[in-house]
Design a protein around this motif. Structure first.
Motif, PDB file in Angstrom:
ATOM      1  N   MET A  31       0.837  -1.187   0.000  1.00 23.55           N
ATOM      2  CA  MET A  31       0.000   0.000   0.000  1.00 23.55           C
ATOM      3  C   MET A  31       0.880   1.249   0.000  1.00 23.55           C
ATOM      4  N   LEU A  32       0.518   2.202  -0.798  1.00 23.50           N
ATOM      5  CA  LEU A  32       1.292   3.438  -0.888  1.00 23.50           C
ATOM      6  C   LEU A  32       0.881   4.418   0.205  1.00 23.50           C
ATOM      7  N   THR A  33       1.878   5.114   0.713  1.00 24.21           N
ATOM      8  CA  THR A  33       1.569   6.165   1.677  1.00 24.21           C
ATOM      9  C   THR A  33       1.062   7.387   0.908  1.00 24.21           C
ATOM     10  N   PRO A  34       0.383   8.302   1.575  1.00 21.95           N
ATOM     11  CA  PRO A  34      -0.104   9.501   0.880  1.00 21.95           C
ATOM     12  C   PRO A  34       1.021  10.304   0.216  1.00 21.95           C
ATOM     13  N   GLU A  35       2.196  10.319   0.844  1.00 19.67           N
ATOM     14  CA  GLU A  35       3.325  11.047   0.269  1.00 19.67           C
ATOM     15  C   GLU A  35       3.799  10.395  -1.031  1.00 19.67           C
ATOM     16  N   GLN A  36       3.871   9.061  -1.017  1.00 12.79           N
ATOM     17  CA  GLN A  36       4.288   8.331  -2.212  1.00 12.79           C
ATOM     18  C   GLN A  36       3.284   8.526  -3.341  1.00 12.79           C
ATOM     19  N   LYS A  37       2.006   8.495  -2.977  1.00 16.95           N
ATOM     20  CA  LYS A  37       0.957   8.678  -3.970  1.00 16.95           C
ATOM     21  C   LYS A  37       1.045  10.080  -4.583  1.00 16.95           C
TER      22      LYS A  37
END
Length: 73
Positions: A1-7
Motif C-alpha cells: 500500500m502506498l503512503t499519501p506522500e508516495q501517492k
C-alpha cells in the motif's frame, strides 16, 4: 500500500511527464509562438477598443444630460 506522500509524488511525476510530452509536440510549439507574437496586438486592440467605448459612453452621458434638462448626474 502506498503512503499519501508516495501517492502524491507519483501523481506529481505523472503530471510532469505528461506536461513534458505535451510541450514537445509541434502544435504546442506553434501555438506558443503564435500567442507570443499576437499578444501585443491583442493588448493594443483591447486598449483601443476601451478608448472607443469610453468615448461613446461620454457622448451618451452628454445626450442624457441635455435631454433631461441638466438634471442628470
Amino acid at each position: 500500500m502506498l503512503t499519501p506522500e508516495q501517492k502524491a509524488e507519483r501523481i506529481a511525476r505523472r503530471h510532469k511527464e505528461r506536461e513534458e510530452k505535451m510541450k514537445a509536440t509541434t502544435g504546442y510549439k506553434v501555438w506558443s509562438a503564435v500567442f507570443t507574437l499576437s499578444y501585443p496586438i491583442i493588448a493594443l486592440f483591447t486598449a483601443l477598443f476601451s478608448v472607443v467605448v469610453s468615448f461613446f459612453s461620454k457622448i451618451s452621458q452628454g445626450v442624457v444630460y441635455v435631454l433631461s434638462g441638466g438634471k442628470s448626474k
